[in-house]
Design a protein around this motif. Structure first.
Motif, PDB file in Angstrom:
ATOM      1  N   ASP A   2       0.820  -1.201   0.000  1.00 47.68           N
ATOM      2  CA  ASP A   2       0.000   0.000   0.000  1.00 47.68           C
ATOM      3  C   ASP A   2       0.862   1.262   0.000  1.00 47.68           C
ATOM      4  N   TRP A   5       1.968   1.821  -3.470  1.00 46.59           N
ATOM      5  CA  TRP A   5       0.822   2.304  -4.248  1.00 46.59           C
ATOM      6  C   TRP A   5       0.629   3.801  -4.008  1.00 46.59           C
ATOM      7  N   ASN A   6       0.697   4.208  -2.743  1.00 46.56           N
ATOM      8  CA  ASN A   6       0.514   5.621  -2.401  1.00 46.56           C
ATOM      9  C   ASN A   6       1.640   6.485  -2.951  1.00 46.56           C
ATOM     10  N   THR A  10       2.250   1.776  -9.665  1.00 46.48           N
ATOM     11  CA  THR A  10       1.018   1.055  -9.976  1.00 46.48           C
ATOM     12  C   THR A  10       1.248  -0.137 -10.895  1.00 46.48           C
ATOM     13  N   TYR A  34      -5.192  -7.619  -6.723  1.00 44.62           N
ATOM     14  CA  TYR A  34      -5.242  -6.653  -5.614  1.00 44.62           C
ATOM     15  C   TYR A  34      -5.166  -5.224  -6.142  1.00 44.62           C
ATOM     16  N   LEU A  35      -4.256  -4.984  -7.096  1.00 46.04           N
ATOM     17  CA  LEU A  35      -4.120  -3.637  -7.647  1.00 46.04           C
ATOM     18  C   LEU A  35      -5.325  -3.258  -8.502  1.00 46.04           C
ATOM     19  N   LYS A  38      -7.835  -1.996  -6.172  1.00 51.42           N
ATOM     20  CA  LYS A  38      -7.504  -0.642  -5.700  1.00 51.42           C
ATOM     21  C   LYS A  38      -7.819   0.413  -6.759  1.00 51.42           C
ATOM     22  N   ARG A  43     -12.364   6.327  -4.713  1.00 48.80           N
ATOM     23  CA  ARG A  43     -11.442   7.058  -3.836  1.00 48.80           C
ATOM     24  C   ARG A  43     -12.208   8.151  -3.119  1.00 48.80           C
TER      25      ARG A  43
END
Length: 156
Positions: A2, A5-6, A10, A34-35, A38, A43
């Motif tokens: 995570d 990702w932040n 990506t 999983y991605l 996300k 969001r």
């Protein structure tokens, strides 16, 4: 994962290659799924900041006439911007000075405003460029279009 990702990473393959040496036992397809989740999950939408007109209205109105949400928003704006906090204090003290006819306090109020709200930078350089462009445009008397003005501005 995570945290990566932040940070803006990506690419599922690169992330999988990064976490495999760290002891991850799952497959590449699991990381990719999983991605994907996300990417498709909604969001949280950040709250829009209030418009400058709204903030000016809150500052200029008497504090008693603001409803609770406006008071909270003004408080948040004042916490995030010390200059607006100082401005709000000065506007309110000026209003008290006017309504109570305390004109003798004006010189002290002006000194306090100059001390608090004078910033170390100015827009003189930009204003000089704008003035030069306007002068060049006036010299052309509208006889030429934008291409000539562009050349005259860009050439010294």
């Amino acid at each position: 994962m995570d945290a990566r990702w932040n940070e803006g990473s990506t690419d599922a393959w690169k992330l999988w290659e990064e976490i495999m040496p760290l002891g991850y036992k799952g497959s590449y397809q699991r990381v990719r799924a999983y991605l994907r989740e996300k990417r498709t999950s909604p969001r949280p939408v950040p709250a829009r900041p209030p418009s400058p007109r709204a903030v000016a209205g809150w500052i200029l109105r008497h504090p008693d006439t603001l409803d609770e949400s406006e008071q909270l928003q003004l408080k948040a704006v004042r916490m995030h911007c010390p200059e607006l906090d100082a401005l709000t204090c000065h506007v309110r003290s000026f209003a008290v000075m006017l309504t109570e006819r305390q004109g003798k306090r004006l010189p002290d109020w002006l000194d306090a405003v100059i001390t608090d709200l004078t910033l170390p930078w100015g827009s003189g350089v930009v204003e000089g460029h704008v003035n030069r462009i306007k002068m060049l445009k006036r010299q052309m008397f509208g006889r030429a279009g934008f291409p000539l003005l562009r050349k005259r501005v860009l050439m010294p």
